[in-house]
Design a protein around this motif. Structure first.
Motif, PDB file in Angstrom:
ATOM      1  N   ILE A  41      -9.614  -6.524   0.157  1.00  0.00           N
ATOM      2  CA  ILE A  41      -9.614  -5.737  -1.081  1.00  0.00           C
ATOM      3  C   ILE A  41     -10.352  -4.424  -0.867  1.00  0.00           C
ATOM      4  N   VAL A  42     -11.512  -4.477  -0.213  1.00  0.00           N
ATOM      5  CA  VAL A  42     -12.279  -3.260   0.063  1.00  0.00           C
ATOM      6  C   VAL A  42     -11.481  -2.328   0.974  1.00  0.00           C
ATOM      7  N   LEU A  43     -10.827  -2.884   1.967  1.00  0.00           N
ATOM      8  CA  LEU A  43     -10.023  -2.084   2.882  1.00  0.00           C
ATOM      9  C   LEU A  43      -8.862  -1.393   2.155  1.00  0.00           C
ATOM     10  N   VAL A  44      -8.155  -2.147   1.328  1.00  0.00           N
ATOM     11  CA  VAL A  44      -7.028  -1.575   0.575  1.00  0.00           C
ATOM     12  C   VAL A  44      -7.528  -0.511  -0.399  1.00  0.00           C
ATOM     13  N   LEU A  45      -8.630  -0.767  -1.099  1.00  0.00           N
ATOM     14  CA  LEU A  45      -9.173   0.224  -2.032  1.00  0.00           C
ATOM     15  C   LEU A  45      -9.630   1.481  -1.308  1.00  0.00           C
ATOM     16  N   ALA A  46     -10.176   1.326  -0.112  1.00  0.00           N
ATOM     17  CA  ALA A  46     -10.593   2.500   0.672  1.00  0.00           C
ATOM     18  C   ALA A  46      -9.376   3.334   1.062  1.00  0.00           C
ATOM     19  N   ILE A  47      -8.323   2.679   1.522  1.00  0.00           N
ATOM     20  CA  ILE A  47      -7.106   3.406   1.903  1.00  0.00           C
ATOM     21  C   ILE A  47      -6.501   4.114   0.699  1.00  0.00           C
TER      22      ILE A  47
ATOM     23  N   VAL B 259       0.840  -1.204   0.000  1.00  0.00           N
ATOM     24  CA  VAL B 259       0.000   0.000   0.000  1.00  0.00           C
ATOM     25  C   VAL B 259       0.869   1.246   0.000  1.00  0.00           C
ATOM     26  N   ILE B 260       1.924   1.245   0.800  1.00  0.00           N
ATOM     27  CA  ILE B 260       2.821   2.406   0.862  1.00  0.00           C
ATOM     28  C   ILE B 260       3.481   2.652  -0.493  1.00  0.00           C
ATOM     29  N   LEU B 261       3.913   1.594  -1.167  1.00  0.00           N
ATOM     30  CA  LEU B 261       4.553   1.764  -2.482  1.00  0.00           C
ATOM     31  C   LEU B 261       3.579   2.326  -3.511  1.00  0.00           C
ATOM     32  N   VAL B 262       2.324   1.903  -3.475  1.00  0.00           N
ATOM     33  CA  VAL B 262       1.329   2.453  -4.412  1.00  0.00           C
ATOM     34  C   VAL B 262       1.087   3.929  -4.111  1.00  0.00           C
ATOM     35  N   ILE B 263       1.052   4.295  -2.837  1.00  0.00           N
ATOM     36  CA  ILE B 263       0.870   5.704  -2.466  1.00  0.00           C
ATOM     37  C   ILE B 263       2.081   6.531  -2.894  1.00  0.00           C
ATOM     38  N   VAL B 264       3.290   5.974  -2.765  1.00  0.00           N
ATOM     39  CA  VAL B 264       4.502   6.672  -3.234  1.00  0.00           C
ATOM     40  C   VAL B 264       4.406   6.923  -4.736  1.00  0.00           C
ATOM     41  N   GLU B 265       3.916   5.950  -5.470  1.00  0.00           N
ATOM     42  CA  GLU B 265       3.748   6.127  -6.923  1.00  0.00           C
ATOM     43  C   GLU B 265       2.730   7.228  -7.233  1.00  0.00           C
ATOM     44  N   MET B 266       1.721   7.382  -6.394  1.00  0.00           N
ATOM     45  CA  MET B 266       0.739   8.457  -6.597  1.00  0.00           C
ATOM     46  C   MET B 266       1.389   9.827  -6.407  1.00  0.00           C
ATOM     47  N   PHE B 267       2.273   9.954  -5.419  1.00  0.00           N
ATOM     48  CA  PHE B 267       2.926  11.232  -5.135  1.00  0.00           C
ATOM     49  C   PHE B 267       4.012  11.565  -6.151  1.00  0.00           C
ATOM     50  N   HIS B 268       4.715  10.561  -6.634  1.00  0.00           N
ATOM     51  CA  HIS B 268       5.813  10.779  -7.569  1.00  0.00           C
ATOM     52  C   HIS B 268       5.607   9.909  -8.804  1.00  0.00           C
ATOM     53  N   PRO B 269       4.688  10.304  -9.684  1.00  0.00           N
ATOM     54  CA  PRO B 269       4.453   9.481 -10.871  1.00  0.00           C
ATOM     55  C   PRO B 269       5.694   9.446 -11.752  1.00  0.00           C
ATOM     56  N   GLY B 270       5.933   8.315 -12.342  1.00  0.00           N
ATOM     57  CA  GLY B 270       7.111   8.178 -13.181  1.00  0.00           C
ATOM     58  C   GLY B 270       7.104   6.852 -13.889  1.00  0.00           C
ATOM     59  N   PHE B 271       8.188   6.121 -13.735  1.00  0.00           N
ATOM     60  CA  PHE B 271       8.366   4.856 -14.438  1.00  0.00           C
ATOM     61  C   PHE B 271       7.338   3.816 -14.037  1.00  0.00           C
ATOM     62  N   GLY B 272       6.921   3.804 -12.786  1.00  0.00           N
ATOM     63  CA  GLY B 272       5.904   2.871 -12.334  1.00  0.00           C
ATOM     64  C   GLY B 272       6.420   1.720 -11.503  1.00  0.00           C
ATOM     65  N   ALA B 273       7.721   1.677 -11.237  1.00  0.00           N
ATOM     66  CA  ALA B 273       8.279   0.566 -10.465  1.00  0.00           C
ATOM     67  C   ALA B 273       7.679   0.467  -9.062  1.00  0.00           C
ATOM     68  N   PRO B 274       7.551   1.583  -8.316  1.00  0.00           N
ATOM     69  CA  PRO B 274       6.937   1.445  -6.992  1.00  0.00           C
ATOM     70  C   PRO B 274       5.471   1.008  -7.086  1.00  0.00           C
ATOM     71  N   GLY B 275       4.750   1.532  -8.055  1.00  0.00           N
ATOM     72  CA  GLY B 275       3.340   1.174  -8.196  1.00  0.00           C
ATOM     73  C   GLY B 275       3.132  -0.281  -8.561  1.00  0.00           C
ATOM     74  N   ILE B 276       3.929  -0.770  -9.501  1.00  0.00           N
ATOM     75  CA  ILE B 276       3.811  -2.171  -9.920  1.00  0.00           C
ATOM     76  C   ILE B 276       4.235  -3.099  -8.785  1.00  0.00           C
ATOM     77  N   THR B 277       5.360  -2.763  -8.132  1.00  0.00           N
ATOM     78  CA  THR B 277       5.821  -3.578  -7.011  1.00  0.00           C
ATOM     79  C   THR B 277       4.797  -3.569  -5.881  1.00  0.00           C
ATOM     80  N   GLY B 278       4.235  -2.396  -5.613  1.00  0.00           N
ATOM     81  CA  GLY B 278       3.220  -2.287  -4.571  1.00  0.00           C
ATOM     82  C   GLY B 278       1.985  -3.110  -4.885  1.00  0.00           C
TER      83      GLY B 278
END
Length: 166
Positions: A63-69, A22-41
């Motif tokens: 899944i609902v909890l993660v999507l809510a966060i 979840v943290i890696l997906v949030i990092v990808e939201m703050f710093h969009p780029g190549f997508g490595a943190p988002g994909i890994t997350g």
């Protein structure tokens, strides 16, 4: 009560995998780029849900909890971006490519100005001229120029190169 028992049963490692995802997906939201943190997350979130959930109902709850966060995080990020509080260094390119620093765009043909070449085709008034092995579409100054004649670039207007017979 069942949800509370479910949360207590989660081991430290399983929970850590899900939280890091979840943290890696949030990092990808703050710093969009190549997508490595988002994909890994996303991969870590899927692995965490698979490791934690033993039933379909538990997986659905996670899944609902993660999507809510992630939804809350995205709304905070979008709110910050619209108010101008989000770090502009990660979203906006600060450097520009200027002619004075050596960048030349594909459409900039000013460097042909004054060059001499040989007409590769007949210019009536348009045709092709060979400038040291580089063949470029050109326009003559208005007169007919036969093939094989020496020409010189007299002006460049956008993508149009105007030549005159020497």
């Amino acid at each position: 009560m069942e949800i509370l028992d479910f949360i207590v049963q989660i081991s430290f490692i399983q929970g850590l995998i899900l939280i890091i995802g979840v943290i890696l997906v949030i990092v990808e939201m703050f710093h969009p780029g190549f997508g490595a943190p988002g994909i890994t997350g996303a991969i870590l979130i899927i692995i965490g849900i698979i490791f934690i959930a033993s039933t379909f109902q538990q997986a659905l709850i996670l899944i609902v909890l993660v999507l809510a966060i992630l939804g809350i995080a995205l709304s905070i990020i979008l709110h910050s971006a619209t108010k101008g509080k989000l770090s502009r260094s990660s979203l906006i390119l600060k450097h520009s490519q200027q002619k004075s620093t050596g960048y030349i765009g594909m459409e900039d043909l000013e460097f042909f100005l004054g060059k001499e070449g040989i007409s590769y085709t007949v210019l009536r008034p348009s045709g092709v001229v060979d400038f040291d092995g580089v063949k470029i579409d050109v326009v003559s100054e208005g007169s007919f120029i036969p093939q094989g004649k020496k020409v010189k670039v007299i002006k460049v207007i956008g993508r149009s190169i105007v030549v005159r017979e020497i």
